[in-house]
Design an enzyme around this catalytic site. Structure first.
Site, short mmCIF file in Angstrom:
data_model
loop_
_atom_site.label_atom_id
_atom_site.label_comp_id
_atom_site.label_asym_id
_atom_site.label_seq_id
_atom_site.Cartn_x
_atom_site.Cartn_y
_atom_site.Cartn_z
N LYS A 54 -21.13 -12.07 -25.19
CA LYS A 54 -22.62 -11.74 -24.82
C LYS A 54 -23.01 -10.72 -25.60
O LYS A 54 -22.45 -9.68 -25.68
CB LYS A 54 -22.70 -11.51 -23.17
CG LYS A 54 -24.36 -11.50 -22.94
CD LYS A 54 -24.30 -11.22 -21.37
CE LYS A 54 -25.79 -11.46 -20.88
NZ LYS A 54 -25.92 -11.01 -19.36
N SER A 129 -28.90 -14.53 -17.16
CA SER A 129 -29.28 -14.23 -18.50
C SER A 129 -28.04 -14.47 -19.67
O SER A 129 -28.29 -14.46 -20.68
CB SER A 129 -29.72 -12.46 -18.66
OG SER A 129 -28.42 -12.11 -18.26
N SER A 153 -26.42 -13.29 -13.39
CA SER A 153 -26.49 -13.77 -14.66
C SER A 153 -24.98 -14.34 -15.30
O SER A 153 -25.27 -14.86 -16.36
CB SER A 153 -26.77 -12.55 -15.47
OG SER A 153 -28.18 -12.50 -15.63
N1 GLN Z 1 -32.27 -13.02 -13.27
C1 GLN Z 1 -31.93 -11.73 -12.74
C2 GLN Z 1 -32.89 -10.63 -13.37
O1 GLN Z 1 -33.65 -11.16 -14.17
C3 GLN Z 1 -30.68 -11.20 -12.94
C4 GLN Z 1 -30.07 -11.00 -14.41
C5 GLN Z 1 -28.77 -10.55 -14.43
O2 GLN Z 1 -27.78 -10.81 -13.47
N2 GLN Z 1 -28.74 -9.72 -15.58
O3 GLN Z 1 -32.73 -9.52 -13.33
#
Ligand code: GLN
Length: 448
Positions: A54, A129, A153
């Site tokens: 990532k 994400s 995410s």
């Molecule tokens: N979707 C969540 C956010 O927007 C989680 C994102 C994540 O786990 N990095 O913060």
């Protein structure tokens, strides 16, 4: 040969999947050649296996953008600890994967660079994400990737793409070199096509790191040790809140079927309750945004990455670089976080959120007094359409309602494939006790 053919396949499929921000071809081939000369021992099961990373995990001399314009030219001078571990295992990093900007989002659509497609339906989001990390594995570009999970995410994109994604216990894997979003929630973990590969990869990246003050010294067991054990005698809780309002009927049906499968395999599955989990999203967006507003101060146009031109003074450098360098969602979080940390509002928002976080954690502690594992959906819906939720932040935020409580409590959570609804994969979430990933893998392997 494996590295070369993997890179060829990535190039061939990339126009459809759009999972990679960078393919580090030269570096990967050089490393693979060196490994050929060195030879692979039998003990080193991961040697030569290609892995995608990532793009919020810093990689020495390889572009690391966090999918942001503000880091669009950033080549780190050091490796994250997980990268050291990947190299120690002789795995071959082949590139950097797309994501929501600074990991803020649930669809990978806030990326400055591209829109990754769901591996099952190119009109759907890959989740986020870690959308690139999940789609690349599910589409067969690579067998394993690393993602990060602050509020879901890893688990939600794993669910949306029908693969296995593990968010380990907070402190299990070093965060040194992970570009910080919310430091008390962030955790790195593996995404793979099957449970065993996942356990093997977690073996490789876990462990104490003196460079991360929150890394745990607790010993790292062999996560593959229980894979053949089955679930006979395990006690599994299914929270009633996790099959409530907002969970699609097809998702609910798949999870109920999974519960029945566990019973057939010899486990007991009983309804439990996590009464404070309904406050999870509200608490998370205060805590995560507050921490983000602090962590993202360092992107000032001077120390890293993008700097605006035509500036007149220092203030101008900060304001213009940040205004032009950050995307809308990142700015929204910085403003929300700065607000809830500000003198007049701290007690009402940040402090209160911390208190409710404790209640959420205590709900889990109570259930884990009597149960070995908790199961539920990883996401209330299957993958939604590209463009469908991106202009509606609150609806987007709600899609993490079932994963966020796990981060707030610091617990390990994973998503494994559990059938389909409307032709799209459903993810079964398995939540474990602190540092008990081994039992989660045990149940996941039995189910698989
Ligand atoms: N979707 C969540 C956010 O927007 C989680 C994102 C994540 O786990 N990095 O913060």
């Amino acid at each position: 040969d494996l590295t070369a053919s993997t890179i060829a396949r990535i190039k061939e499929t990339e126009p459809q999947v759009e999972a990679f921000i960078t393919v580090s071809e030269e570096k990967a081939l050089t490393q693979a050649k060196a490994l050929d000369l060195k030879g692979i021992t039998e003990a080193n099961v991961l040697a030569g296996i290609p892995i995608g990373i990532k793009d919020n995990i810093v990689t020495k001399d390889i572009l690391t953008t966090a999918a942001s314009k503000i880091l669009s030219n950033f080549e780190p001078i050091y490796d994250a600890t997980v990268m050291d571990k990947v190299y120690q295992a002789d795995m071959i990093p082949v590139g950097k994967l797309n994501m929501d900007e600074f990991a803020m989002g649930g669809s990978s659509e806030t990326s400055y660079f591209k829109k990754t497609k769901n591996a099952w339906d190119e009109s759907k989001v890959p989740g986020g994400s870690s959308g690139g990390s999940a789609a690349a594995v599910a589409a067969g570009q690579i067998p394993v990737s690393l993602g990060s999970d602050t509020g879901g995410s890893i688990r939600q994109p794993a669910a949306f793409n029908g693969i296995v994604g593990m968010k380990p216990t907070y402190g299990r894997v070093s965060r040194f070199g992970l570009i910080a979003f919310a430091s008390s929630l962030d955790q790195i973990g593996p995404l793979t096509r099957n449970v065993k590969d996942n356990a093997l990869t977690l073996n490789a990246i876990s462990g104490y790191d003196e460079k991360d003050g929150t890394s745990s010294g607790i010993s790292v067991p062999d996560f593959t040790a229980n894979l053949e054990k089955g679930v006979q005698g395990l006690k599994i809780g299914l929270p009633k809140e996790y099959l409530g309002e907002g969970v699609e009927p097809g998702v609910k049906a798949a999870i109920e079927k999974a519960a029945a499968t566990f019973e057939k395999l010899g486990a007991t599955v009983e309804e439990v309750s996590l009464p404070h989990s309904k406050y999870g999203v509200a608490v998370y967006y205060i805590i995560a945004s507050s921490e983000a507003s602090s962590n993202l101060q360092r992107f000032d146009g001077i120390r890293y990455g993008f700097r605006a031109e035509d500036v007149e003074n220092l203030e101008d450098v900060y304001v213009k670089s940040r205004s032009e360098g950050f995307g809308t969602e990142v700015k929204r979080r910085i403003m929300l976080g700065t607000f809830s940390l500000s003198a007049g509002y701290y007690d009402a928002y940040f402090k209160k959120a911390g208190q409710v976080r404790t209640l959420i954690k205590q709900d889990f502690d109570k259930v884990f007094n009597d149960y070995d594992l908790i199961i539920g959906p990883a996401s209330p819906t299957v993958a939604f359409g590209l463009g469908e939720k991106i202009n509606d932040p609150v609806t987007m935020y709600m899609s993490d309602i079932l994963t966020i409580p796990v981060n707030l409590a610091g617990l390990p959570g994973m998503s494994i494939p559990a059938g389909f609804s409307e032709g799209l994969p459903v993810g079964l979430q398995i939540i474990g006790k602190q540092f008990d990933e081994a039992t989660m893998y045990q149940a996941a392997a039995a189910f698989e």
